[in-house]
Design a protein around this motif. Structure first.
Motif, short mmCIF file in Angstrom:
data_model
loop_
_atom_site.label_atom_id
_atom_site.label_comp_id
_atom_site.label_asym_id
_atom_site.label_seq_id
_atom_site.Cartn_x
_atom_site.Cartn_y
_atom_site.Cartn_z
N UNK A 113 0.85 -1.19 0.00
CA UNK A 113 0.00 0.00 0.00
C UNK A 113 0.89 1.24 0.00
N UNK A 114 0.29 2.38 -0.32
CA UNK A 114 1.06 3.62 -0.25
C UNK A 114 0.68 4.59 -1.35
N UNK A 115 1.42 5.69 -1.36
CA UNK A 115 1.23 6.74 -2.35
C UNK A 115 2.27 6.55 -3.44
N UNK A 116 1.81 6.52 -4.65
CA UNK A 116 2.75 6.38 -5.77
C UNK A 116 2.49 7.49 -6.76
N UNK A 117 3.49 7.73 -7.61
CA UNK A 117 3.32 8.83 -8.56
C UNK A 117 3.06 8.32 -9.97
N UNK A 118 3.01 7.00 -10.12
CA UNK A 118 2.72 6.48 -11.45
C UNK A 118 2.95 4.99 -11.53
N UNK A 119 2.80 4.47 -12.72
CA UNK A 119 3.01 3.04 -12.95
C UNK A 119 3.69 2.87 -14.30
N UNK A 120 4.58 1.89 -14.38
CA UNK A 120 5.30 1.65 -15.64
C UNK A 120 4.96 0.26 -16.16
N UNK A 121 4.53 0.20 -17.41
CA UNK A 121 4.21 -1.09 -18.03
C UNK A 121 5.25 -1.40 -19.10
N UNK A 122 5.74 -2.64 -19.13
CA UNK A 122 6.48 -3.10 -20.29
C UNK A 122 5.47 -3.61 -21.31
N UNK A 123 5.54 -3.11 -22.52
CA UNK A 123 4.62 -3.55 -23.58
C UNK A 123 5.33 -4.61 -24.39
N UNK A 124 4.91 -5.85 -24.22
CA UNK A 124 5.64 -6.97 -24.80
C UNK A 124 6.24 -7.79 -23.67
N UNK A 125 7.15 -8.67 -24.03
CA UNK A 125 7.81 -9.53 -23.03
C UNK A 125 9.22 -8.98 -22.84
N UNK A 126 9.56 -8.58 -21.62
CA UNK A 126 10.83 -7.90 -21.41
C UNK A 126 12.00 -8.82 -21.79
N UNK A 184 11.29 -4.91 -30.48
CA UNK A 184 9.93 -4.38 -30.46
C UNK A 184 9.36 -4.26 -29.05
N UNK A 185 10.19 -4.46 -28.05
CA UNK A 185 9.75 -4.28 -26.66
C UNK A 185 9.76 -2.79 -26.33
N UNK A 186 8.73 -2.32 -25.65
CA UNK A 186 8.64 -0.90 -25.29
C UNK A 186 8.25 -0.79 -23.81
N UNK A 187 8.59 0.34 -23.22
CA UNK A 187 8.14 0.60 -21.85
C UNK A 187 7.43 1.94 -21.80
N UNK A 188 6.35 1.98 -21.09
CA UNK A 188 5.65 3.26 -20.98
C UNK A 188 5.31 3.54 -19.52
N UNK A 189 5.66 4.75 -19.10
CA UNK A 189 5.33 5.18 -17.74
C UNK A 189 4.11 6.08 -17.79
#
Lengths: 253, 368
Positions: A113-126, A184-189
């Protein structure tokens, strides 16, 4: 056997962390809910036709993608807890508008639990997981399938359907766009204040505009009259789709 | 389904001696003598096999598998004692029966072709051509009660087994029960499921060449392998795309798809609706389980209704690229192979034959 040995230390860590902290108060569940659209319209398989550039009509059979290496971002902007190794988000079973509205959910257990400022997803398989193979997993694991033996990579995303490219009413262009390969792997925050509390449902919504994966901001698009298959990691169109994915996915309000 | 199994359990455990059993001296004859020392076993799998599903309430034991094997080959499980599971699932044919449509008791025929029983421990998305059975344990009831297959009931089967000279001891060895009245259809189902999970096949020439570097493919097989797996950089017209659905290492993908067999005007018109007939979803009509191609050279005729006699016919049909039915899989595309290429692809399919599987002594009819 090797799998069991790998698993044991993990169990220890889990057992330890469970003893050391008051689990009830410090951990919670987090649901990542994904919905998909085609421009303005909800995305459903088979039953609906979507207008596409070049007077083409497009009908879907499958849209799926992997997300991996998902982290929450701490308030100071650094990576916080890793909350997911990998999941397959598939809209293949979405055959009605109510199912489209429901979307596809990935439930994450025991998230701090807690306060976060965002989330990062890997799009594809890292790239780390992409070195593994289906044989490394149990058959109900998302990485037990969708593997390209010849390219040594998972197929990160699949877009499959039928297109009517000549206005004849015949959907005889069979579209199968398969994208994979480390390139072709991408990461988006997604920067967005996130507060996770114990004892209550926590959910984050994402939506993907499938049209935006195939048509970029300049109007450049994948022309089904010219090309209906992408089955190679090196195809420039695979890279086109991967780059577009970054723009096509957004966080729902 | 479950409730039927539980009902059978209930009946078996409450009756003092089961219905129909001669119970003049029940107290003495009900007791089963013998040891209960279960030996837990793991499937022996090569590194390239995925991990099988975990079945918490039915762990594999040597005794459970042995009981399941005995039951699988026993025609006692049918109404007139003529049909066993193995009648339609013959180990020599990778557990199929060589017929387009299977025949059960009194020569009665069903509507579908018997399925190969290969690597079932890895099937994570239901059983049967239409997926209507969720797991191997509950699947067992269906052929036993189907009037066109074994045509009997759990009660009748259990009654025969309780009176049998060997089975009470075998049930005790597998499940630790102390009385014949405790023998249940649930235990029978679990034992057969254990035997079925033990039927693994990863020792074909394909496996040995690709993963163990033992030997080589012939030139024809290697060209066939390329055709089977190739993902061309540019679009070409001789790309059969088999591996989109029959993907290594299981050569199936635990999915249900319309692979373009039938030309129908609307989805209502499929003579066999497949998955859609089971789950009621219109766009799933005409979808069938993607079956494994392991041991495919041994399991003719092919498809859910056995419509193709040979692999040549199968290829010729795939090459037409389907009929444009709305839910026909987009991976079904027309392709052109010359005679040589067809022969090459078929030569490759033959490398998936695992003779150590079909000849495995542990999978044959046991000598009682």
């Amino acid at each position: 056997m090797k799998k069991i040995f790998l698993f044991l230390p993990l169990l220890w860590i889990l057992a330890f962390s469970a003893c050391q902290q008051d689990k009830e108060a410090s951990l919670t569940d987090l649901t990542l809910n994904f919905t998909a659209d085609f421009a303005e319209d909800p995305l459903v398989m088979y039953g609906r036709t979507y207008a596409y550039p070049n007077s083409t009509d497009f009908r879907l059979q499958l849209f799926q993608f992997y997300i991996s290496d998902v982290y929450l971002i701490k308030s100071d902007g650094t990576a916080g807890p890793k909350v997911l190794d990998v999941a397959l988000v598939s809209f293949g079973g979405v055959q009605s508008e109510s199912e489209a509205a429901q979307g596809v959910s990935v439930v994450l257990k025991d998230v701090p639990v807690g306060q976060y400022s965002g989330i990062r997803l890997g799009l594809g398989v890292d790239p780390v997981l992409n070195k593994t193979q289906p044989g490394d997993y149990r058959v109900d694991h998302p990485l037990s399938t969708n593997y390209w033996l010849m390219s040594n990579s998972y197929v990160f995303s699949k877009i499959e359907g039928n297109a009517d490219t000549d206005g004849s009413g015949n959907f005889n262009a069979e579209v199968t766009l398969h994208v994979g390969g480390d390139n072709n792997y991408r990461e988006k925050t997604f920067p967005q204040p996130i507060e996770l509390r114990a004892g209550q449902p926590n959910s984050l919504g994402f939506s993907v505009d499938l049209r935006r994966m195939l048509v970029d901001d300049t109007g450049k698009f994948l022309n089904f009259a010219m090309m209906t298959q992408i089955h190679s990691d090196q195809s420039p169109w695979a890279v086109f789709i991967s780059d577009n994915f970054m723009e096509a996915i957004s966080m729902r309000k | 389904m479950r409730s039927i199994i539980f009902l059978a359990l209930f009946l078996a455990s409450c009756s003092k001696g089961s219905p129909g059993v001669d119970c003049t001296a029940c107290e003495e004859t009900d007791v089963i003598e013998g040891a209960y020392m279960p030996e837990y076993v793991n499937l022996e799998l090569p590194a390239w096999a995925p991990e099988p599903l975990e079945v918490e309430d039915n762990p594999l034991t040597r005794q459970g598998i042995a009981l399941g094997r005995r039951l699988f080959f026993d025609p006692l499980l049918s109404s007139d004692g003529t049909v066993s599971c193995a009648s339609c699932h013959d180990p020599a044919k990778s557990f199929t029966d060589g017929a387009a449509i299977s025949t059960g008791v009194e020569g009665r025929t069903g509507t579908r072709s018997a399925m190969a029983l290969v690597n079932l421990a890895f099937h994570s998305n239901g059983f049967f051509w239409d997926g209507r059975s969720p797991d191997l344990e509950s699947q067992v009831l269906i052929p036993i009660t189907d009037t066109r297959e074994m045509n009997t009931s759990p009660e009748q089967v259990m009654e025969k087994l309780r009176r049998h000279g060997d089975y009470p001891r075998l049930f005790r060895e597998a499940f630790g029960i102390g009385r014949k009245s405790e023998m249940s259809f649930e235990q029978l189902s679990k034992a057969i499921a254990q035997f079925e999970r033990s039927l693994t096949s990863f020792n074909s020439r394909f496996d040995r060449v690709v993963w163990l570097n033992e030997g080589w493919f012939t030139d024809a097989e290697e060209r066939g392998r390329q055709l089977f797996f190739i993902e061309p950089f540019v679009q070409i017209d001789n790309h059969p795309g088999c591996s989109h659905c029959h993907l290594s290492p299981l050569f199936m993908d635990n999915a249900y798809r319309n692979n373009g067999l039938d030309s129908v005007g609307t989805l209502e018109q499929f003579s066999d609706p497949g998955l859609g007939g089971f789950n009621g979803r219109p766009f799933d009509r005409g979808k069938f389980k993607v079956t494994t191609l392991r041991n495919i050279a041994l399991t003719a005729p092919y498809m859910h209704d056995g419509r193709f006699e040979t692999l040549e016919e199968v290829l010729d049909n795939y090459a037409k690229g389907g009929h444009g039915v709305v839910n026909e899989d987009a991976n079904i595309l027309p392709f052109r192979l010359d005679e040589q290429q067809k022969a090459d692809l078929i030569a490759f399919l033959h490398t998936l034959t695992d003779t150590s599987f079909v000849n495995n002594p542990a999978f044959q009819k046991p000598v009682p």
